[in-house]
Design a protein around this motif. Sequence first.
Motif, PDB file in Angstrom:
ATOM      1  N   TRP A  66      10.200  19.842-110.163  1.00  0.00           N
ATOM      2  CA  TRP A  66      11.057  20.993-110.493  1.00  0.00           C
ATOM      3  C   TRP A  66      10.748  21.535-111.877  1.00  0.00           C
ATOM      4  CZ3 TRP A  66      16.210  18.506-108.519  1.00  0.00           C
ATOM      5  CH2 TRP A  66      16.300  18.664-107.129  1.00  0.00           C
ATOM      6  N   VAL A  67      10.483  20.652-112.830  1.00  0.00           N
ATOM      7  CA  VAL A  67      10.103  21.097-114.176  1.00  0.00           C
ATOM      8  C   VAL A  67       8.774  21.841-114.095  1.00  0.00           C
ATOM      9  CG1 VAL A  67       9.363  20.319-116.477  1.00  0.00           C
ATOM     10  CG2 VAL A  67      11.424  19.350-115.436  1.00  0.00           C
ATOM     11  N   GLY A  68       7.826  21.299-113.337  1.00  0.00           N
ATOM     12  CA  GLY A  68       6.530  21.946-113.171  1.00  0.00           C
ATOM     13  C   GLY A  68       6.626  23.284-112.471  1.00  0.00           C
ATOM     14  N   ARG A  69       7.580  23.430-111.567  1.00  0.00           N
ATOM     15  CA  ARG A  69       7.783  24.674-110.831  1.00  0.00           C
ATOM     16  C   ARG A  69       8.530  25.704-111.677  1.00  0.00           C
ATOM     17  NH1 ARG A  69      11.071  24.097-105.320  1.00  0.00           N
ATOM     18  NH2 ARG A  69      12.802  23.825-106.755  1.00  0.00           N
ATOM     19  N   ALA A 119       1.857  20.349-113.638  1.00  0.00           N
ATOM     20  CA  ALA A 119       2.544  21.157-114.651  1.00  0.00           C
ATOM     21  C   ALA A 119       3.730  20.401-115.239  1.00  0.00           C
ATOM     22  CB  ALA A 119       2.998  22.482-114.053  1.00  0.00           C
ATOM     23  N   GLY A 120       4.419  19.635-114.412  1.00  0.00           N
ATOM     24  CA  GLY A 120       5.537  18.832-114.901  1.00  0.00           C
ATOM     25  C   GLY A 120       5.074  17.779-115.898  1.00  0.00           C
ATOM     26  N   LEU A 121       3.981  17.108-115.581  1.00  0.00           N
ATOM     27  CA  LEU A 121       3.427  16.126-116.518  1.00  0.00           C
ATOM     28  C   LEU A 121       3.004  16.810-117.813  1.00  0.00           C
ATOM     29  CD1 LEU A 121       1.222  13.863-114.201  1.00  0.00           C
ATOM     30  CD2 LEU A 121       3.408  13.259-115.269  1.00  0.00           C
ATOM     31  N   ALA A 122       2.330  17.942-117.687  1.00  0.00           N
ATOM     32  CA  ALA A 122       1.864  18.671-118.873  1.00  0.00           C
ATOM     33  C   ALA A 122       3.032  19.099-119.758  1.00  0.00           C
ATOM     34  CB  ALA A 122       1.043  19.884-118.451  1.00  0.00           C
ATOM     35  N   TYR A 175      13.553  23.935-113.821  1.00  0.00           N
ATOM     36  CA  TYR A 175      14.179  23.354-115.005  1.00  0.00           C
ATOM     37  C   TYR A 175      13.182  23.379-116.148  1.00  0.00           C
ATOM     38  CZ  TYR A 175      17.977  21.532-112.131  1.00  0.00           C
ATOM     39  OH  TYR A 175      19.054  21.419-111.287  1.00  0.00           O
ATOM     40  N   ASP A 176      13.711  23.427-117.350  1.00  0.00           N
ATOM     41  CA  ASP A 176      12.921  23.338-118.558  1.00  0.00           C
ATOM     42  C   ASP A 176      12.925  21.878-119.026  1.00  0.00           C
ATOM     43  OD1 ASP A 176      13.043  23.763-121.884  1.00  0.00           O
ATOM     44  OD2 ASP A 176      11.621  25.016-120.770  1.00  0.00           O
ATOM     45  N   VAL A 177      11.989  21.535-119.887  1.00  0.00           N
ATOM     46  CA  VAL A 177      11.930  20.177-120.434  1.00  0.00           C
ATOM     47  C   VAL A 177      13.268  19.782-121.056  1.00  0.00           C
ATOM     48  CG1 VAL A 177      10.834  18.749-122.203  1.00  0.00           C
ATOM     49  CG2 VAL A 177       9.440  20.279-120.811  1.00  0.00           C
ATOM     50  N   SER A 178      13.915  20.724-121.710  1.00  0.00           N
ATOM     51  CA  SER A 178      15.195  20.435-122.365  1.00  0.00           C
ATOM     52  C   SER A 178      16.306  20.152-121.351  1.00  0.00           C
ATOM     53  CB  SER A 178      15.603  21.591-123.281  1.00  0.00           C
ATOM     54  OG  SER A 178      15.831  22.763-122.516  1.00  0.00           O
ATOM     55  N   ASP A 230      19.530  17.202-116.474  1.00  0.00           N
ATOM     56  CA  ASP A 230      20.127  17.999-115.398  1.00  0.00           C
ATOM     57  C   ASP A 230      19.282  17.928-114.133  1.00  0.00           C
ATOM     58  OD1 ASP A 230      22.193  18.805-117.107  1.00  0.00           O
ATOM     59  OD2 ASP A 230      21.126  20.618-117.732  1.00  0.00           O
ATOM     60  N   ALA A 231      17.962  17.989-114.311  1.00  0.00           N
ATOM     61  CA  ALA A 231      17.050  17.906-113.162  1.00  0.00           C
ATOM     62  C   ALA A 231      17.187  16.549-112.478  1.00  0.00           C
ATOM     63  CB  ALA A 231      15.611  18.137-113.610  1.00  0.00           C
TER      64      ALA A 231
END
Length: 135
Positions: A77-80, A119-122, A83-86, A90-91
Motif C-alpha cells: 500500500w505504501v508502494g502504491r 516502491a514500498g521498500l524504496a 499510504y505515505d511512510v509517515s 495506519d497502514a
Amino acid sequence: MDLITPLETICRLIIRARENEAQVPAIEADDEADPTDSDDEFAVLEDESNEAIEEEMMALLDDLGEDQVQEILALAWVGRGTYDVSEWEDALEEAADRDAEDPVDQLMDMPTLAAYLDAGLAAFDLTCDGIGQID
C-alpha cells in the motif's frame, strides 16, 4: 522502521510476482497439432493460469505469520501510494482489520504487486539489490 518479515522473503515474493506478471494468457490455436512446433519465440511465457508461480506465491505467504502478511500488504500500500511512510502505523492497522478482505487475497489480486513492493521498500530506504544473487 524494522520489518518483522525477513527482507529475503519479501524479495523472493517480488521475484515470483514479476514472473507471474510476465506471463501472458496462452493463445489457443485451432489447427495447430503440437504447440511446441510454433514459431512463436514468446510461447514459453504463455501459461493459461500461471498456476505454478501462483501456487508458490500462495505457499510463501501461507508460511508467514499473520502479522508478516499484514506487514507485506501495508508495504504494498505504501508502494502504491495509498499510504505515505509517515502513515505506516495506519497502514498496518488497516491491514490487520478483521472485517476487510483476506490480506493474502488482496496481495494476490494486485496486478503490479512486484512494483508496489519494490516502491514500498524504496520508501523506507530498503532494497533487494544483492539479495539472492549468485556471486
